[in-house]
Design a protein around this motif. Structure first.
Motif, mmCIF file in Angstrom:
data_model
loop_
_atom_site.group_PDB
_atom_site.id
_atom_site.type_symbol
_atom_site.label_atom_id
_atom_site.label_comp_id
_atom_site.label_asym_id
_atom_site.label_seq_id
_atom_site.Cartn_x
_atom_site.Cartn_y
_atom_site.Cartn_z
ATOM 1 N N VAL A 111 0.877 -1.165 0.000
ATOM 2 C CA VAL A 111 0.000 0.000 0.000
ATOM 3 C C VAL A 111 0.918 1.219 0.000
ATOM 4 O O VAL A 111 1.633 1.463 0.969
ATOM 5 C CB VAL A 111 -0.928 0.002 1.228
ATOM 6 C CG1 VAL A 111 -1.972 1.107 1.084
ATOM 7 C CG2 VAL A 111 -1.615 -1.355 1.394
ATOM 8 N N SER A 112 0.916 1.957 -1.119
ATOM 9 C CA SER A 112 1.868 3.059 -1.276
ATOM 10 C C SER A 112 1.308 4.354 -0.745
ATOM 11 O O SER A 112 0.130 4.657 -0.927
ATOM 12 C CB SER A 112 2.181 3.281 -2.764
ATOM 13 O OG SER A 112 2.813 2.172 -3.331
ATOM 14 N N ASP A 113 2.202 5.124 -0.081
ATOM 15 C CA ASP A 113 1.940 6.541 0.120
ATOM 16 C C ASP A 113 0.675 6.827 0.930
ATOM 17 O O ASP A 113 -0.129 7.688 0.543
ATOM 18 C CB ASP A 113 1.777 7.167 -1.282
ATOM 19 C CG ASP A 113 2.657 8.380 -1.452
ATOM 20 O OD1 ASP A 113 3.398 8.723 -0.540
ATOM 21 O OD2 ASP A 113 2.580 9.009 -2.533
ATOM 22 N N ILE A 114 0.503 6.147 2.047
ATOM 23 C CA ILE A 114 -0.746 6.369 2.788
ATOM 24 C C ILE A 114 -0.758 7.739 3.464
ATOM 25 O O ILE A 114 0.259 8.256 3.896
ATOM 26 C CB ILE A 114 -1.021 5.266 3.841
ATOM 27 C CG1 ILE A 114 0.060 5.242 4.939
ATOM 28 C CG2 ILE A 114 -1.139 3.888 3.188
ATOM 29 C CD1 ILE A 114 -0.385 4.463 6.182
ATOM 30 N N ILE A 115 -1.955 8.315 3.530
ATOM 31 C CA ILE A 115 -2.127 9.603 4.216
ATOM 32 C C ILE A 115 -3.072 9.465 5.413
ATOM 33 O O ILE A 115 -3.331 10.438 6.111
ATOM 34 C CB ILE A 115 -2.653 10.697 3.268
ATOM 35 C CG1 ILE A 115 -3.981 10.268 2.632
ATOM 36 C CG2 ILE A 115 -1.634 11.015 2.186
ATOM 37 C CD1 ILE A 115 -4.681 11.396 1.882
ATOM 38 N N GLY A 116 -3.584 8.257 5.617
ATOM 39 C CA GLY A 116 -4.472 8.062 6.760
ATOM 40 C C GLY A 116 -4.557 6.591 7.128
ATOM 41 O O GLY A 116 -4.321 5.714 6.296
ATOM 42 N N VAL A 117 -4.835 6.341 8.400
ATOM 43 C CA VAL A 117 -5.000 4.976 8.908
ATOM 44 C C VAL A 117 -6.408 4.865 9.473
ATOM 45 O O VAL A 117 -6.755 5.572 10.412
ATOM 46 C CB VAL A 117 -3.972 4.680 10.032
ATOM 47 C CG1 VAL A 117 -4.217 3.308 10.646
ATOM 48 C CG2 VAL A 117 -2.551 4.795 9.500
#
Ligand code: FAD
Ligand code: AMP
Lengths: 308, 250
Positions: A111-117
Motif C-alpha cells: 500500500v503506497s503513500d498512505i495519508i491516513g490509517v
C-alpha cells in the motif's frame, strides 16, 4: 501485533520524516521497532533510540548496507519480517526503492503513500495525482506500507529504546554503488521546511533563482521548483515539487511563475497557506492560492525581499 | 540484447479525473486515454538503445483489456518490434502485474526490462521493483541515465538529495524518471507500419497464477477542495496579510 519501521537516514542523520512515519505506526497500533540499516551510522542509532513510543531499535551496521541498495536492504528486511505484521517506511527515495521488493518477496501487495490509517488493515491514499482519495482494505496477512510523511505529525524524541545489534549482512552481489552527486545546500530540507518558495518556468533561467534566495534567507525557507524549471535545467531535479517529485506541506508555500498544473498541485496543495505570484490572472494556481498577486515576478520579488 | 518494455494504458495526464457520485471509483467514461508518460519514456529509451546498436529487439507488453492494444500500437509506431497483450478485464494489483510480467521475462529472456517508475493513475510506484524481486534481478529505479557497459548497466538515479549512480549486473530492471529522455512523436508512415507489426494476445488466466485481488477498494472520495482565496493588490498588502491574518511570518 508488532510493527517494523524503517529509518530513513544518510548514515549521519536520522531524517525527520521518520518521526512522522512512526506516528502512522502508532495510529495502526502495536509494538513498534525501528530498523537502522547502514554503515558507520551510530549517530543515527543514537537518534533512533530517542524516538518516542519505540520498543527496540534494530541495527544492521555493515558495509553491505552503506548505500542502502534495494537488493541488500530488501533481503535484510525479509529476514526480519517474520516477527512483524506491518512493515512501514517513509515514501522517500530509499523506501520507494526497496519496499515493493520486500512486498514481492513476501508475496504481498504494497500500500503506497498512505495519508491516513482507518484501522490496522484499512488505509487512505491519494490516487490520480491527488485528484481522488482512495480507502483500501488490505487482504494480505502482512502489510507492507509506505507513508506520506506530510500527512502525519512527528512523534516526540524523549524516549530511550533498547538498541539491538544484528549480525545480518547480506550482499546480494548483483548491484554496486558507483557514485553520488548530491546537491549541497545550507537551506532546510524541502520536506522539513516550514516555509517553501518555489520557482517555475516564469523564472526564465537558473540565475534568476537568486531572486528567491534572498527571500528564502529571510524566511528560513527551502527552495523548490516546478518540473518545467527542472526540465529547462534552471535547477537540479531534487528541487522538483509535485506528483512525481517531492511532496511538501509547509505552513507557507510561495509559488512564483508557476502555472499550477495538476501534477504540481499534487505536491503542495496540502500546504497551510499558499501564495501565488503570477502575471497571468487566469493561471490555475490562483484557484488554490489563499493570497494571489497578479504581477511580474521580476518587479515583485525584489520588493518582497526588501519588505520582509 | 533484447529489451522488454511493459507499458500501461492510463488516463491522459492533462485530464483532471472526477470521482463517481456513489464514491465507488473514479469515472473514466469518455475520458481521453493514453500511454502512461513514464512508459513512453521507457519505450523511447529502448529505441535509443537499439539505434545505438546495444539493443537488438524491443518487445512491448501490456496487461489490460482489448483497448490497451491502442497503446501497444503506439509503442510499435515509436519503434518497438513486436508486442504482447496479456488480456484481462480486471484491474490487477501491481503484484499480480509483476507476476504476469515475470512469466513474459521467463519466456523472452530479455537483457533489460525498462518500465515506468510510476503509473499516473494508481500512483503505485511498485511494479518494476516487484518484478526485480520476482526475477532476482538488480534494479535501477527512477533512472535519469542508462549506460550499458558489457555485462553491466550503469544507472543514474534521481534520489532525494540529488543523483546516485549504481552498477547492475545484467539482466536488470530499470524504471524511468521524467528526465531520462524526451520521447519522439510517431510519424505517420511509422504509424502505418506499426499496424503490420506482430501483436500476440495471451489470456491472463492461462499463466497458472492466482490473480485474486490483494486489497478491496472501499471508497473513492474527491479530495478536500481548497477554496480560492483573495487577490491582493500589492506586495505591502501581501506582507501585511501574511503577518496579521495568516500569521505565518513575523
Ligand atoms: C508524468 C508527468 C509528471 C509530472 N510531474 C510533475 C511534478 O512532479 N511537478 C511539476 O511541477 N510538474 C510536473 N509535471 C509537469 C506539469 O504538467 C507542468 O508542465 C509543469 O508543472 C509546468 O511548470 P510551470 O508551471 O513552471 O510552467 P508553465 O506551465 O509554463 O507556467 C509558467 C508560469 O509562469 C508565469 N510567468 C511567466 N513569466 C512571468 C513573470 N515574469 N512574472 C510572473 N509570472 C510569470 C506564466 O504566466 C505561467 O503561468 C509532470 C508532467 C507529467 C506528464
Ligand atoms: N497493466 C500493465 N501492463 C503493463 N505494464 C504495466 C502495467 N501496470 C504497470 N505497468 C508497468 O509498471 C510501471 C509502474 O507502474 P505502477 O507500479 O503501477 O506505478 C508502469 O510504468 C509500467 O511500465
Amino acid at each position: 501485533m508488532a510493527i517494523l519501521v524503517y529509518v530513513e537516514h544518510d548514515n549521519s542523520e536520522l531524517k525527520a520524516d521518520t518521526l512522522k512515519t512512526v506516528a502512522a505506526a502508532q495510529a495502526i497500533g502495536g509494538d513498534i521497532d525501528l530498523l537502522v540499516a547502514g554503515h558507520n551510522c551510530q549517530a543515527v542509532v543514537d537518534a533512533a533510540a530517542t524516538v518516542s513510543g519505540v520498543n527496540k531499535v534494530l541495527v544492521a551496521d555493515n558495509a553491505a548496507y552503506e548505500h542502502q541498495l534495494a537488493e541488500n536492504v530488501s533481503a535484510l528486511v525479509l529476514e526480519l519480517a517474520g516477527d512483524y505484521e506491518h512493515i512501514l517506511s517513509t515514501a522517500l527515495s530509499v523506501g520507494k526503492n526497496f519496499m515493493p521488493r520486500v512486498a514481492a518477496l513476501l508475496d504481498v501487495a504494497q500500500v503506497s503513500d498512505i495519508i491516513g490509517v482507518e484501522s490496522a488493515d484499512t488505509f487512505v491514499r491519494p490516487i490520480y495525482a491527488g485528484n481522488a482519495i482512495a480507502t483500501v482494505q488490505s487482504l494480505d496477512t502482512k502489510k507492507v506500507i509506505t507513508v506520506r510523511a506530510t500527512a502525519f505529525d512527528a512523534v516526540a524524541t524523549d524516549g530511550s529504546a533498547e538498541v539491538v545489534a544484528l549480525s545480518n549482512a547480506t550482499d546480494a552481489g548483483i548491484s554496486a554503488h558507483v557514485s553520488d552527486e548530491l546537491t549541497e545546500s545550507e537551506r532546510p530540507d524541502l520536506g522539513a521546511a516550514s516555509v517553501v518558495i518555489s520557482g517555475g518556468r516564469g523564472m526564465q533561467n537558473g540565475d534568476n533563482f537568486k531572486l528567491l534566495e534572498g527571500i528564502a534567507d529571510k524566511l528560513g525557507a527551502a527552495i523548490g521548483a516546478s518540473r518545467a524549471a527542472v526540465d529547462a535545467g534552471f535547477v537540479p531535479n531534487d528541487m522538483q515539487v509535485g506528483q512525481t517529485g517531492k511532496i511538501v506541506a509547509p505552513d507557507l508555500y510561495i509559488a512564483v511563475g508557476i502555472s499550477g498544473a495538476i501534477q504540481h498541485l499534487a505536491g503542495m496543495k496540502d500546504s497551510k497557506i499558499i501564495v501565488a505570484i503570477n502575471k497571468d490572472p487566469e493561471a490555475p494556481i490562483f484557484q488554490v492560492a489563499d493570497y494571489g498577486l497578479v504581477a511580474d515576478l521580476f518587479d515583485t520579488l525584489p520588493e518582497l525581499e526588501s519588505k520582509l | 540484447m533484447k529489451v522488454l518494455v511493459p507499458i500501461k494504458r492510463v488516463i491522459d495526464y492533462n485530464v483532471k479525473v472526477r470521482v463517481k457520485p456513489d464514491n465507488s471509483d473514479v469515472d473514466l467514461t469518455n475520458v481521453k486515454m493514453a500511454i502512461n508518460p513514464f512508459c513512453e519514456i521507457a519505450v523511447e529509451e529502448a529505441v535509443r538503445l537499439k539505434e545505438a546498436g546495444t539493443a537488438t529487439e524491443i518487445v512491448a507488453v501490456s496487461i489490460g483489456d482489448k483497448k490497451c492494444q491502442e497503446q501497444l500500437r503506439t509503442a510499435l509506431a515509436l519503434g518497438a518490434d513486436r508486442a504482447i497483450q496479456i488480456e484481462t478485464e480486471e484491474t490487477l494489483d501491481s503484484l499480480n502485474i509483476a507476476k504476469l510480467l515475470q512469466k513474459i521475462v521467463d519466456e523472452e529472456q530479455p537483457g533489460l526490462v525498462i518500465l515506468g517508475k510510476q503509473s499516473i493513475d494508481s500512483d503505485n510506484n511498485q511494479t518494476g521493483q516487484m518484478l526485480a524481486a520476482l526475477t532476482g534481478m538488480a534494479q535501477g529505479t527512477f533512472a535519469s541515465e542508462v549506460k550499458v557497459d558489457g555485462d553491466k548497466v550503469n544507472v543514474t538515479r534521481e534520489v532525494d538529495g540529488g543523483l546516485q549512480t549504481v552498477a547492475l549486473n545484467l539482466p536488470a530492471i530499470v524504471t524511468t524518471d521524467l528526465r531520462l529522455n524526451e520521447p519522439r512523436y510517431a510519424k505517420l508512415p511509422d504509424i502505418m507500419k506499426a499496424k503490420r507489426k506482430p501483436l500476440d494476445v495471451k489470456a491472463a488466466g492461462d499463466f497458472g497464477i492466482d490473480l485474486s485481488p490483494r486489497a478491496t477498494l472501499l471508497k473513492v472520495a474527491p479530495p478536500a477542495e481548497r477554496s480560492a482565496g483573495v487577490v491582493v493588490e500589492s506586495v505591502d498588502e501581501l506582507v501585511e496579510k501574511l503577518k496579521n491574518e495568516a500569521k505565518v511570518i513575523s
